[in-house]
Write an enzyme that holds these catalytic residues in place. Structure first.
Site, PDB file in Angstrom:
ATOM      1  N   TYR A  96      12.205 -14.686 -56.538  1.00  0.00           N
ATOM      2  CA  TYR A  96      13.293 -14.084 -55.761  1.00  0.00           C
ATOM      3  C   TYR A  96      13.141 -14.412 -54.272  1.00  0.00           C
ATOM      4  O   TYR A  96      14.099 -14.253 -53.509  1.00  0.00           O
ATOM      5  CB  TYR A  96      13.324 -12.560 -55.924  1.00  0.00           C
ATOM      6  CG  TYR A  96      13.615 -12.072 -57.315  1.00  0.00           C
ATOM      7  CD1 TYR A  96      13.987 -12.936 -58.345  1.00  0.00           C
ATOM      8  CD2 TYR A  96      13.510 -10.713 -57.616  1.00  0.00           C
ATOM      9  CE1 TYR A  96      14.229 -12.470 -59.621  1.00  0.00           C
ATOM     10  CE2 TYR A  96      13.752 -10.243 -58.888  1.00  0.00           C
ATOM     11  CZ  TYR A  96      14.107 -11.123 -59.886  1.00  0.00           C
ATOM     12  OH  TYR A  96      14.348 -10.641 -61.147  1.00  0.00           O
ATOM     13  N   HIS A 127       7.218 -13.719 -65.868  1.00  0.00           N
ATOM     14  CA  HIS A 127       8.667 -13.714 -65.691  1.00  0.00           C
ATOM     15  C   HIS A 127       9.414 -14.245 -66.920  1.00  0.00           C
ATOM     16  O   HIS A 127      10.386 -13.645 -67.367  1.00  0.00           O
ATOM     17  CB  HIS A 127       9.033 -14.533 -64.449  1.00  0.00           C
ATOM     18  CG  HIS A 127      10.335 -14.138 -63.837  1.00  0.00           C
ATOM     19  ND1 HIS A 127      10.640 -14.363 -62.516  1.00  0.00           N
ATOM     20  CD2 HIS A 127      11.431 -13.538 -64.352  1.00  0.00           C
ATOM     21  CE1 HIS A 127      11.856 -13.924 -62.246  1.00  0.00           C
ATOM     22  NE2 HIS A 127      12.362 -13.413 -63.354  1.00  0.00           N
TER      23      HIS A 127
END
Length: 278
Positions: free
Chosen positions: A50, A108
Site C-alpha cells: 500500500y 498478503h
C-alpha cells in the site's frame, strides 16, 4: 463509537470492525486516518504494497491514544516470501511504521506458483516467537493453502483476510475458518458500493431499520462473524460505517443478502490459485 472485540485463537483480541487504508497516503491520507482514529477505530489495516505504513504509524503516534489500544495490521508482499527476505521485510515494516511490534502480520497473497508461502509462514512463526509480531495470519488463502502451512508448521493462523461481500459471500471457506478457529477478515466488504446498495434486499433492510445501505452490509458481515475493514476518507462515512451495533438483521434479511452471491462475484480476476502479487 464503541466497537466490540473478538477473541482470537492465540489469546489476543481483534475489533469487530476495522479501517482499511489502501490508497490513503500523504497529508490527505494522514488526515483521513486520524479522523478514523478519532471516530473510534482501533484496527488499522495497511500493507507493504500500500506504500503507506509510514502514514499509518504517524497517525498512531499523533493520535494521543495509548499504543496498547491499537491493532495495526500489515502484510508481507509476494517478493519477500523466502524465509530470510520475510524476516528482513518485517524489520523494514517495523521501521516504516515506527513501532516496536506489528500487532497482526499477514502473508498478503499465497503466490502458489512461486511456492514459497510455507517459508514465509515459517518466518512469521519465528517472528512471533521473538516478539516482533504479536499475532500472525494470512490473506487470500484457500483451504488447501491453509492445510499446507498448518501441516508444515503445526501453527493455525489467527485470521485469514479474504475478499468477502454479498456478491461473494465465501460460505465454504468461512465454514473452514469456523471449524479451525480462524477469524475471517473481509476486504472490500462493500464490493461495488453503488450497485450493491441498489440491490432490493439491501434497500429493504435499510428502510426497515432506518440505516444506510452501507450499514446494512457491514451489519451482515458482523452477524456472520466476519471483521469488515471498510475504507472511507469522509469522516461522516467513517462514523456510520462503525455504527452498526444497535440494530439486528432478521434471519430472512440475512438470507436474502447472502443470496446475492454469484459465481463471478469477485471484484477482479484474483483467484488465489492464479493471482501473482509482487
Amino acid at each position: 463509537m464503541e466497537i466490540p472485540v473478538y477473541d482470537l485463537n492465540d489469546g489476543t483480541e481483534l475489533p469487530a470492525v476495522g479501517f482499511g487504508t489502501v490508497g490513503l497516503q500523504g497529508a490527505d491520507g494522514l488526515d483521513a486516518i486520524q479522523h478514523a482514529i478519532n471516530a473510534g477505530y482501533r484496527l488499522l489495516d495497511t500493507a507493504v504494497n500500500y506504500g503507506n505504513e509510514m502514514t499509518v504509524g504517524e497517525a498512531v503516534r499523533r493520535s494521543g491514544v495509548p499504543r496498547a489500544e491499537f491493532r495495526v495490521t500489515s502484510k508481507l508482499p509476494g517478493r519477500h516470501h523466502a524465509y530470510d527476505d520475510a524476516i528482513v521485510s518485517t524489520h523494514q515494516s517495523l521501521g516504516r511504521l515506527g513501532l516496536e511490534t506489528i500487532d497482526l502480520h499477514l502473508i498478503h497473497w499465497p503466490n502458489p506458483k512461486r511456492d514459497e508461502y510455507t517459508e514465509a509462514w515459517r518466518a512469521l512463526v519465528d517472528l512471533q516467537r521473538d516478539g516482533l509480531v504479536t499475532t500472525i495470519g494470512v490473506s487470500n488463502f484457500t483451504a488447501e493453502h491453509l492445510d499446507r502451512i498448518m501441516d508444515t508448521s503445526g501453527v493455525v493462523p489467527a485470521v485469514n483476510q479474504i475478499e468477502m461481500h454479498p456478491y461473494f459471500p465465501q460460505e465454504e471457506l468461512r465454514a473452514v475458518h469456523d471449524a479451525l478457529g480462524i477469524r475471517t477478515v473481509a476486504w472490500s466488504p462493500l464490493a461495488k458500493a453503488k450497485a450493491l446498495f441498489e440491490e432490493e434486499p439491501v434497500q429493504q433492510a435499510a428502510e426497515a431499520h432506518g440505516v444506510s445501505p452501507a450499514q446494512v452490509v457491514l451489519r451482515w458481515h458482523f452477524q456472520l462473524g466476519a471483521v469488515p475493514i471498510p475504507k472511507s476518507s469522509a469522516p461522516e462515512h467513517q462514523l456510520t460505517n462503525g455504527d452498526i451495533f444497535d440494530f439486528e438483521l432478521s434471519d430472512g434479511e440475512m438470507a436474502a443478502i447472502t443470496a446475492l452471491g454469484r459465481p463471478d462475484g469477485r471484484l477482479f480476476d484474483a483467484d488465489p490459485d492464479e493471482h501473482y502479487e509482487m
